[in-house]
Every structure is written in structure tokens, then in C-alpha cells.
Motif scaffolding. Structure first.
Motif, short mmCIF file in Angstrom:
data_model
loop_
_atom_site.label_atom_id
_atom_site.label_comp_id
_atom_site.label_asym_id
_atom_site.label_seq_id
_atom_site.Cartn_x
_atom_site.Cartn_y
_atom_site.Cartn_z
N GLU A 1 23.34 -35.17 1.99
CA GLU A 1 22.21 -34.22 1.26
C GLU A 1 21.74 -32.75 2.13
OE1 GLU A 1 18.00 -36.54 0.64
OE2 GLU A 1 19.57 -37.81 -0.47
N GLU A 2 22.17 -32.56 3.17
CA GLU A 2 22.00 -31.78 4.81
C GLU A 2 23.49 -30.86 4.51
OE1 GLU A 2 21.45 -30.76 9.32
OE2 GLU A 2 20.41 -32.37 8.55
N TYR A 3 24.31 -31.65 4.94
CA TYR A 3 25.87 -31.13 5.09
C TYR A 3 25.98 -30.20 3.53
CZ TYR A 3 30.42 -30.14 4.05
OH TYR A 3 31.89 -29.91 4.73
N MET A 4 25.39 -30.68 2.30
CA MET A 4 25.73 -30.07 1.27
C MET A 4 24.83 -29.05 0.72
SD MET A 4 28.11 -31.64 0.17
CE MET A 4 28.99 -31.49 -1.56
N ALA A 5 23.42 -29.21 1.57
CA ALA A 5 22.44 -28.01 0.87
C ALA A 5 22.52 -26.83 2.19
CB ALA A 5 21.25 -28.47 1.21
N ARG A 6 23.35 -27.24 3.77
CA ARG A 6 23.26 -26.25 4.71
C ARG A 6 24.83 -26.33 5.04
NH1 ARG A 6 17.73 -28.10 3.73
NH2 ARG A 6 18.02 -30.30 5.20
N GLY A 7 25.51 -26.52 5.15
CA GLY A 7 26.95 -27.53 6.35
C GLY A 7 27.17 -26.03 5.64
N PRO A 8 28.10 -26.21 6.14
CA PRO A 8 29.31 -24.97 6.24
C PRO A 8 30.13 -24.07 4.89
CG PRO A 8 30.65 -26.44 7.82
CD PRO A 8 29.27 -27.11 6.72
N GLY A 9 30.35 -25.47 3.85
CA GLY A 9 30.09 -24.49 3.09
C GLY A 9 29.29 -24.47 1.60
N PRO B 1 30.49 -59.06 3.31
CA PRO B 1 31.43 -57.77 3.15
C PRO B 1 31.17 -56.84 3.43
CG PRO B 1 30.09 -58.36 1.57
CD PRO B 1 30.08 -59.10 2.64
N LEU B 2 32.83 -56.28 3.79
CA LEU B 2 32.53 -54.87 4.33
C LEU B 2 31.96 -53.48 2.82
CD1 LEU B 2 36.24 -54.23 5.87
CD2 LEU B 2 33.73 -54.82 7.25
N GLN B 3 30.51 -52.67 3.96
CA GLN B 3 30.35 -51.84 3.11
C GLN B 3 31.10 -50.81 3.27
OE1 GLN B 3 27.16 -52.42 1.58
NE2 GLN B 3 27.31 -50.56 0.86
N ALA B 4 31.19 -49.68 1.42
CA ALA B 4 31.59 -48.22 1.16
C ALA B 4 30.54 -47.43 1.52
CB ALA B 4 32.17 -48.20 0.32
N TYR B 5 30.72 -46.54 2.45
CA TYR B 5 30.07 -45.28 2.41
C TYR B 5 30.95 -43.87 2.07
CZ TYR B 5 28.19 -48.43 5.51
OH TYR B 5 27.59 -49.33 6.52
N PRO B 6 30.86 -43.28 0.78
CA PRO B 6 32.17 -42.64 0.03
C PRO B 6 31.59 -40.95 0.52
CG PRO B 6 30.48 -44.23 -1.87
CD PRO B 6 29.85 -44.61 -0.59
N GLU B 7 30.29 -41.42 0.78
CA GLU B 7 29.59 -39.73 0.88
C GLU B 7 30.00 -39.24 1.98
OE1 GLU B 7 27.19 -42.68 0.51
OE2 GLU B 7 25.87 -41.94 -0.88
#
Length: 112
Positions: A14-22, A62-68
Motif C-alpha cells: 500500500e505504501e509503495y503504491m501510494a508513495r513509491g518511485p512509480g 501449506p505454503l503461503q503466497a504473497y502476490p503483493e
């Protein structure tokens, strides 16, 4: 630990999408600094993901996925190309700015 890590990954995303380099409205210099900051954050998160994955495997969970996390990783990879071109052009511009007119090779300028 997995639940805590999921929450941390979501917060990073969330922080990356709001204030990241893109994010929009960011100057290239600021974006380049943010890119390095998020690379460091991503590196730490990827190590933690690997450790949690090993623990899950060890205990037969079970292995957990982290798509974010994958989305941030892909975005950083894409933006790296843009910012590397910017850094290269910035270096060239600085070199040209430091060149004295008396040192210019007119033949190169005329013939390429």
C-alpha cells in the motif's frame, strides 16, 4: 508469524503504491532514492518470506503466497530500467557541463 508477515507485506504494498518511485508527481532524483529504499525493504521481505516458507515446509504446512510482494518486485524491476537510463543521462550531462569549449573536438561534432 505468517499472519504478521502478510499484514506487513500488505502495508509495504500500500505504501509503495501510494508513495513509491512509480507514484505520480515524484521528481526523478527523489524517485531514484525511493527505488533504492524500496529495494532494501524488498530484499529484507524476500529473505523473511524464504525463512517462513522453509518453516512452513518443515512443519508440513501449506505454503503461503504473497502476490503483493511479487507485484512490488516486478514493479521495482520495471522501474529500474527507467531510473538507470536517467542516471546514465545525468552522468553524461554532468560530463558535458564540465567540458570547456576550448576542449571540444569540432571534428567529432561536425561528423558525429
Amino acid at each position: 508469524q505468517v499472519t504478521e508477515f502478510q499484514k506487513a507485506v500488505q502495508a509495504i504494498h500500500e505504501e509503495y503504491m501510494a508513495r513509491g518511485p512509480g507514484a505520480g508527481g515524484i521528481e526523478l532524483e527523489e524517485g531514484a532514492a525511493l527505488l533504492e529504499q524500496y529495494r532494501s525493504t524488498l530484499s529484507k521481505s524476500l529473505r523473511q518470506r524464504e525463512q517462513l516458507g522453509a518453516a512452513q515446509k518443515l512443519f508440513g504446512m501449506p505454503l503461503q503466497a504473497y502476490p503483493e510482494l511479487s507485484e512490488v518486485e516486478q514493479s521495482l524491476s520495471d522501474l529500474s530500467g527507467i531510473y538507470s537510463v536517467h542516471r546514465e543521462l545525468q552522468g553524461k550531462r554532468d560530463d558535458w557541463a564540465a567540458t570547456l569549449w576550448s576542449e571540444l573536438d569540432m571534428g567529432v561534432l561536425e561528423h558525429g
